[in-house]
Design an enzyme around this catalytic site. Structure first.
Site, PDB file in Angstrom:
ATOM      1  N   SER A  30       3.358   4.506   1.069  1.00  0.00           N
ATOM      2  CA  SER A  30       2.855   4.553   2.450  1.00  0.00           C
ATOM      3  C   SER A  30       3.966   4.773   3.459  1.00  0.00           C
ATOM      4  O   SER A  30       4.939   4.005   3.505  1.00  0.00           O
ATOM      5  CB  SER A  30       2.169   3.229   2.816  1.00  0.00           C
ATOM      6  OG  SER A  30       1.077   2.993   1.999  1.00  0.00           O
ATOM      7  N   HIS A  61      -0.831   8.817   3.472  1.00  0.00           N
ATOM      8  CA  HIS A  61      -0.587   9.382   2.136  1.00  0.00           C
ATOM      9  C   HIS A  61      -0.998  10.852   2.180  1.00  0.00           C
ATOM     10  O   HIS A  61      -2.191  11.177   2.176  1.00  0.00           O
ATOM     11  CB  HIS A  61      -1.402   8.630   1.074  1.00  0.00           C
ATOM     12  CG  HIS A  61      -0.890   7.253   0.806  1.00  0.00           C
ATOM     13  ND1 HIS A  61      -0.144   6.944  -0.310  1.00  0.00           N
ATOM     14  CD2 HIS A  61      -0.969   6.119   1.529  1.00  0.00           C
ATOM     15  CE1 HIS A  61       0.193   5.672  -0.259  1.00  0.00           C
ATOM     16  NE2 HIS A  61      -0.299   5.136   0.847  1.00  0.00           N
ATOM     17  N   HIS A  83      -4.780   4.417  -4.979  1.00  0.00           N
ATOM     18  CA  HIS A  83      -4.649   2.990  -5.274  1.00  0.00           C
ATOM     19  C   HIS A  83      -5.861   2.450  -6.025  1.00  0.00           C
ATOM     20  O   HIS A  83      -6.968   2.974  -5.902  1.00  0.00           O
ATOM     21  CB  HIS A  83      -4.496   2.189  -3.970  1.00  0.00           C
ATOM     22  CG  HIS A  83      -3.320   2.597  -3.155  1.00  0.00           C
ATOM     23  ND1 HIS A  83      -3.361   3.653  -2.278  1.00  0.00           N
ATOM     24  CD2 HIS A  83      -2.065   2.098  -3.091  1.00  0.00           C
ATOM     25  CE1 HIS A  83      -2.170   3.798  -1.713  1.00  0.00           C
ATOM     26  NE2 HIS A  83      -1.363   2.866  -2.187  1.00  0.00           N
ATOM     27  N   TYR A  85      -7.408  -0.203  -5.250  1.00  0.00           N
ATOM     28  CA  TYR A  85      -8.410  -0.714  -4.299  1.00  0.00           C
ATOM     29  C   TYR A  85      -9.315   0.387  -3.736  1.00  0.00           C
ATOM     30  O   TYR A  85     -10.330   0.115  -3.089  1.00  0.00           O
ATOM     31  CB  TYR A  85      -7.744  -1.494  -3.147  1.00  0.00           C
ATOM     32  CG  TYR A  85      -6.784  -0.701  -2.279  1.00  0.00           C
ATOM     33  CD1 TYR A  85      -7.237   0.241  -1.363  1.00  0.00           C
ATOM     34  CD2 TYR A  85      -5.417  -0.912  -2.372  1.00  0.00           C
ATOM     35  CE1 TYR A  85      -6.368   0.970  -0.576  1.00  0.00           C
ATOM     36  CE2 TYR A  85      -4.528  -0.196  -1.582  1.00  0.00           C
ATOM     37  CZ  TYR A  85      -5.009   0.737  -0.696  1.00  0.00           C
ATOM     38  OH  TYR A  85      -4.139   1.461   0.082  1.00  0.00           O
ATOM     39  N   GLU A  86      -8.960   1.651  -3.998  1.00  0.00           N
ATOM     40  CA  GLU A  86      -9.822   2.747  -3.537  1.00  0.00           C
ATOM     41  C   GLU A  86     -10.992   2.971  -4.494  1.00  0.00           C
ATOM     42  O   GLU A  86     -11.860   3.808  -4.234  1.00  0.00           O
ATOM     43  CB  GLU A  86      -9.004   4.029  -3.387  1.00  0.00           C
ATOM     44  CG  GLU A  86      -7.973   3.923  -2.256  1.00  0.00           C
ATOM     45  CD  GLU A  86      -7.103   5.159  -2.121  1.00  0.00           C
ATOM     46  OE1 GLU A  86      -7.594   6.154  -1.573  1.00  0.00           O
ATOM     47  OE2 GLU A  86      -5.934   5.123  -2.553  1.00  0.00           O
ATOM     48  N   ALA A 113       5.722   0.693   0.112  1.00  0.00           N
ATOM     49  CA  ALA A 113       5.796  -0.104   1.328  1.00  0.00           C
ATOM     50  C   ALA A 113       5.398  -1.511   0.900  1.00  0.00           C
ATOM     51  O   ALA A 113       4.454  -1.674   0.141  1.00  0.00           O
ATOM     52  CB  ALA A 113       4.810   0.432   2.354  1.00  0.00           C
ATOM     53  N   MET A 214       0.759  -3.235  -3.172  1.00  0.00           N
ATOM     54  CA  MET A 214      -0.488  -2.925  -3.879  1.00  0.00           C
ATOM     55  C   MET A 214      -0.342  -1.736  -4.826  1.00  0.00           C
ATOM     56  O   MET A 214      -1.288  -0.981  -5.039  1.00  0.00           O
ATOM     57  CB  MET A 214      -1.598  -2.645  -2.852  1.00  0.00           C
ATOM     58  CG  MET A 214      -1.757  -3.744  -1.810  1.00  0.00           C
ATOM     59  SD  MET A 214      -2.920  -3.288  -0.510  1.00  0.00           S
ATOM     60  CE  MET A 214      -2.669  -4.636   0.666  1.00  0.00           C
ATOM     61  N   SER A 215       0.852  -1.558  -5.350  1.00  0.00           N
ATOM     62  CA  SER A 215       1.054  -0.383  -6.214  1.00  0.00           C
ATOM     63  C   SER A 215       2.187  -0.624  -7.211  1.00  0.00           C
ATOM     64  O   SER A 215       2.530  -1.760  -7.515  1.00  0.00           O
ATOM     65  CB  SER A 215       1.405   0.826  -5.333  1.00  0.00           C
ATOM     66  OG  SER A 215       2.671   0.640  -4.714  1.00  0.00           O
ATOM     67  N   ASN A 238       6.954  -4.999   6.717  1.00  0.00           N
ATOM     68  CA  ASN A 238       6.493  -6.131   7.538  1.00  0.00           C
ATOM     69  C   ASN A 238       6.956  -7.413   6.857  1.00  0.00           C
ATOM     70  O   ASN A 238       7.193  -7.426   5.647  1.00  0.00           O
ATOM     71  CB  ASN A 238       4.963  -6.125   7.659  1.00  0.00           C
ATOM     72  CG  ASN A 238       4.273  -6.140   6.311  1.00  0.00           C
ATOM     73  OD1 ASN A 238       4.281  -5.135   5.592  1.00  0.00           O
ATOM     74  ND2 ASN A 238       3.725  -7.268   5.954  1.00  0.00           N
ATOM     75  N   HIS A 252      -1.809  -2.009   8.998  1.00  0.00           N
ATOM     76  CA  HIS A 252      -1.343  -0.777   8.354  1.00  0.00           C
ATOM     77  C   HIS A 252      -0.448   0.051   9.282  1.00  0.00           C
ATOM     78  O   HIS A 252       0.465   0.735   8.824  1.00  0.00           O
ATOM     79  CB  HIS A 252      -2.562   0.044   7.893  1.00  0.00           C
ATOM     80  CG  HIS A 252      -2.214   1.195   6.990  1.00  0.00           C
ATOM     81  ND1 HIS A 252      -1.491   1.041   5.815  1.00  0.00           N
ATOM     82  CD2 HIS A 252      -2.481   2.526   7.077  1.00  0.00           C
ATOM     83  CE1 HIS A 252      -1.334   2.226   5.244  1.00  0.00           C
ATOM     84  NE2 HIS A 252      -1.933   3.142   5.980  1.00  0.00           N
TER      85      HIS A 252
HETATM   86  N1  HPA Z   1       1.094  -7.106   1.549  1.00  0.00           N
HETATM   87  C1  HPA Z   1       0.611  -6.267   0.607  1.00  0.00           C
HETATM   88  N2  HPA Z   1       0.869  -4.973   0.603  1.00  0.00           N
HETATM   89  C2  HPA Z   1       1.640  -4.478   1.577  1.00  0.00           C
HETATM   90  C3  HPA Z   1       2.177  -5.284   2.586  1.00  0.00           C
HETATM   91  C4  HPA Z   1       1.882  -6.674   2.572  1.00  0.00           C
HETATM   92  O1  HPA Z   1       2.315  -7.459   3.433  1.00  0.00           O
HETATM   93  N3  HPA Z   1       2.903  -4.472   3.403  1.00  0.00           N
HETATM   94  C5  HPA Z   1       2.812  -3.223   2.885  1.00  0.00           C
HETATM   95  N4  HPA Z   1       2.047  -3.219   1.788  1.00  0.00           N
END
Ligand code: HPA
Length: 279
Positions: A30, A61, A83, A85-86, A113, A214-215, A238, A252
């Site tokens: 991401s 993406h 992903h 989750y998609e 990310a 998440m990857s 973050n 996001h």
């Molecule tokens: N948590 C999960 N996935 C993420 C995060 C997060 O804080 N930041 C970017 N992808």
């Protein structure tokens, strides 16, 4: 279920698009896809044109396979990824790793990310992944489940050296030379798409996770199954929120924004590693 025949069909479409023969694969997470824009003599192949290739619906993406040269090596870069989750299966979202292997790629460099769990991590930091905790994989969402095709790899894959030590040492050396702060730590993969609760973040910290995303982890499993060398980095987009008293909420947009600081750092590290690449 995908088989060797599907891998060959997808790889053939790519081979018809360019005479370049990539030996290194990149997966750009991401907000990190712009790294592929620095490739020389690049050929851009939209995921939609490759049979079986999963496309992502997530903003940030781009959805292209970009083949070109970086630091003297021919690389195939995935600009964005699909992903779990998609709604895809783990096998479907690791199809691109199988195609990379089919194309003759022996090393993959994965990026993501991620939220920073380690209190020392700041937005914009890069963490070299030295190990992972793969929650989905541990409880059954593992791309290696099901019948094992012995021609692709072994039934039981060892993961004690999943993240190649030689490549990690090269990355650390390069980062030091360029004065790029580089952490080394443990990436925790979750399925998402919801971000974590503060209690979950505190739990993950206790378990030894430094970043969360998440990857990546499932891609590492398939790459190791296929006998590829793996290097991977998290870009801290973050700082994970670990208290309900915080006024912030992870979103996001901040994840994508931080990519702008992270991409130049990742590019420098990657170029340096590719220049010294063990042949
Ligand atoms: N948590 C999960 N996935 C993420 C995060 C997060 O804080 N930041 C970017 N992808």
């Amino acid at each position: 279920m995908n088989s060797q025949k599907d891998f060959v069909a997808a790889a053939d479409v790519i081979r018809k698009s360019t005479s370049q023969k990539p030996t290194v694969g990149l997966v750009l997470g991401s907000g990190l896809g712009s790294l592929a824009d620095t490739l020389l003599d690049r050929v851009v192949i939209p995921y939609e044109s490759i049979p079986g290739w999963p496309t992502s619906t997530v903003f940030g993406h781009q959805g292209n396979l970009v083949i070109g040269r970086l630091a003297g090596q021919t690389v195939a870069a995935q600009q964005g990824r699909a992903h779990f989750y998609e709604g895809y299966t783990m096998r479907e979202i690791t199809f691109p790793i199988r195609i990379m292997k089919e194309l003759g790629i022996g090393t993959v460099f994965l990026t993501n990310a991620a939220g920073g769990i380690n209190p020392a991590y700041k937005v914009g930091d890069v963490m070299l992944i030295e190990d992972h905790i793969n929650f989905p994989g541990m409880v059954g969402a593992n791309p290696l489940m099901g019948p094992n095709d012995e021609s692709l790899g072994e039934r039981f894959v060892g993961l004690a050296q999943a993240y190649d030590r030689e490549l990690r040492n090269l990355a650390i050396e390069v980062a030091r030379e360029h004065a790029i702060p580089l952490h080394s730590g443990v990436y925790c993969a979750l399925s998402g798409p919801s971000f974590e609760t503060p209690a979950e973040i505190r739990m993950l910290r206790t378990l030894g996770a430094d970043t969360v995303g998440m990857s990546t982890a499932h891609e590492v499993l398939v790459a190791r199954h296929a006998g590829m060398r793996v290097m991977a980095c998290s870009g801290v987009t973050n700082v994970a929120i670990d208290t309900v008293d915080s006024d912030f909420e992870t979103n996001h947009e901040e994840v994508l924004e931080a990519g702008k600081v992270i991409v130049p750092r990742l590019t420098t590290i990657l170029q340096g590693v590719l220049k010294r690449f063990p042949t």
